[in-house]
Design a protein around this motif. Structure first.
Motif, short mmCIF file in Angstrom:
data_model
loop_
_atom_site.label_atom_id
_atom_site.label_comp_id
_atom_site.label_asym_id
_atom_site.label_seq_id
_atom_site.Cartn_x
_atom_site.Cartn_y
_atom_site.Cartn_z
N MET A 153 10.59 98.92 87.66
CA MET A 153 9.58 100.59 86.34
C MET A 153 10.67 100.52 84.83
SD MET A 153 7.81 103.91 87.65
CE MET A 153 9.46 104.72 88.15
N VAL A 154 10.86 100.89 84.69
CA VAL A 154 11.62 101.37 83.62
C VAL A 154 11.60 99.76 82.43
CG1 VAL A 154 13.91 101.76 82.01
CG2 VAL A 154 13.62 102.61 84.26
N ALA A 155 11.69 98.94 82.69
CA ALA A 155 11.19 98.23 81.73
C ALA A 155 10.32 97.48 81.90
CB ALA A 155 11.80 96.55 82.12
N LEU A 156 9.30 97.75 82.90
CA LEU A 156 7.74 97.27 83.14
C LEU A 156 7.01 98.07 82.04
CD1 LEU A 156 5.53 95.29 84.59
CD2 LEU A 156 5.93 97.17 86.42
N SER A 157 6.91 99.50 82.30
CA SER A 157 6.12 100.89 82.16
C SER A 157 6.60 100.43 80.52
CB SER A 157 6.96 102.13 82.58
OG SER A 157 8.13 102.33 82.02
N ARG A 158 7.93 99.72 79.75
CA ARG A 158 8.02 99.60 78.45
C ARG A 158 7.44 98.13 77.39
NH1 ARG A 158 10.65 103.58 80.18
NH2 ARG A 158 12.43 105.29 79.18
N ALA A 159 7.03 97.73 78.99
CA ALA A 159 6.71 96.39 78.39
C ALA A 159 4.40 96.20 78.29
CB ALA A 159 7.00 95.47 78.75
N VAL A 160 4.15 96.96 79.46
CA VAL A 160 2.81 96.75 79.48
C VAL A 160 2.01 98.70 79.49
CG1 VAL A 160 2.69 95.04 80.61
CG2 VAL A 160 2.58 97.07 82.30
N ASP A 161 0.47 98.48 78.98
CA ASP A 161 0.15 100.25 79.58
C ASP A 161 0.16 100.51 80.58
OD1 ASP A 161 -2.42 99.98 80.98
OD2 ASP A 161 -2.13 97.89 80.04
N ARG A 162 0.40 102.25 80.21
CA ARG A 162 0.42 102.67 81.85
C ARG A 162 -0.08 102.01 83.48
NH1 ARG A 162 0.29 109.58 81.08
NH2 ARG A 162 2.33 108.38 79.07
N LYS A 163 -1.50 101.80 83.12
CA LYS A 163 -2.55 101.74 83.89
C LYS A 163 -2.23 100.19 84.37
CE LYS A 163 -5.43 105.48 83.85
NZ LYS A 163 -4.23 106.45 82.77
N THR A 164 -1.30 99.48 84.15
CA THR A 164 -1.56 97.75 84.13
C THR A 164 -0.09 98.65 85.20
OG1 THR A 164 -3.03 96.50 83.08
CG2 THR A 164 -0.63 95.78 84.13
#
Length: 259
Positions: A144-155
């Motif tokens: 989640m750390v990397a993902l939430s910094r790469a895509v928008d919050r809802k995605t």
């Protein structure tokens, strides 16, 4: 470095690091992660390498953590697994060379985290991405750390809360990958992008990569204040002087690069 599970090749100024354990779907075991850490740390010291491609053998880029390892580990071992993973992800963004993921297949959980962590990512049109840990009772908190910094919050939350997969085109639209190529053109597309990155001054690219991650979480005013100093420092460096003069005199620059 274990040559059995991590392969390294260097051609011109581009290194290719390959996850080479298709029997486990390139699961990020402690052994594999430690091998990657050793490999990236050594590459970060090399001034002859200007860009790095992170690839994987087999049909799957990475299925994430080795669940056989995670499933039988006690708490101290669990902590070691996830802290080692965090060390790997931080290192990828700390080394001076841009790291480009070449994603030929599925990337799930920590495998998706690995893609999100890389500076750039070229995906096959057949690739898919997901964080399905919630389905087995293990929420993908570190991915989640990397993902939430790469895509928008809802995605990010939709992926994390449902475990649903993103197609390559959806991943491109959401910012998880930077490029999509046909399966037969993936290797050439990643190589072309790496070569394009490697054409620039390696000293300038190293400054830019470090500055990007430094400013991205600052307030706008703090970011401008800090980046004004970074740009002034950059502007008096030999490669900046050389690049400006080459542009004004209409010639190709001769970079010194990192020394």
């Amino acid at each position: 470095m274990s040559e059995e599970i991590v392969l390294l090749s260097v051609e011109d100024t581009v290194a290719t690091v390959t996850l080479n354990h298709p029997a486990t779907r390139n699961a990020l075991s402690l052994e594999l992660m430690r091998s990657l850490i050793d490999t990236f740390r050594a590459l970060g010291e090399r001034t002859d390498v200007h860009a790095i491609v992170l690839a994987a053998a087999g049909h799957v880029f990475s299925s994430g953590h080795d669940l056989k390892e995670v499933g039988c580990a006690e708490h101290p071992e669990q902590q070691e697994i996830f802290e080692t993973c965090s060390e790997l992800m931080l290192l990828i963004q700390e080394i001076p060379q841009p790291v480009i993921a070449r994603v030929q297949g599925v990337a799930t959980a920590a495998g998706c985290q690995l893609v999100a962590t890389c500076d750039l990512a070229v995906a096959s049109s057949e690739a898919r991405f997901g964080t399905p840990g919630v389905r087995i009772g293990l929420f993908c908190s570190t991915p989640m750390v990397a993902l939430s910094r790469a895509v928008d919050r809802k995605t990010a939350l939709r992926m994390l809360l449902t475990g649903d997969m993103l197609s390559a085109e959806e991943a491109l639209a959401r910012g998880l990958v930077s490029d999509v190529a046909a399966p037969g053109e993936l290797e050439d597309a990643a190589a072309a992008l790496a070569a394009r990155v490697a054409q620039a001054s390696s000293a300038t690219v190293a400054i830019g990569k470090r500055a990007f991650y430094e400013q991205i979480h600052l307030s706008t005013s703090d970011a401008y204040s800090r980046m004004s100093r970074v740009m002034a420092d950059n502007a008096v460096m030999p490669d900046a002087r050389e690049g400006i003069d080459a542009f004004l005199t209409k010639r190709e620059p001769q970079w010194r690069g990192r020394s």
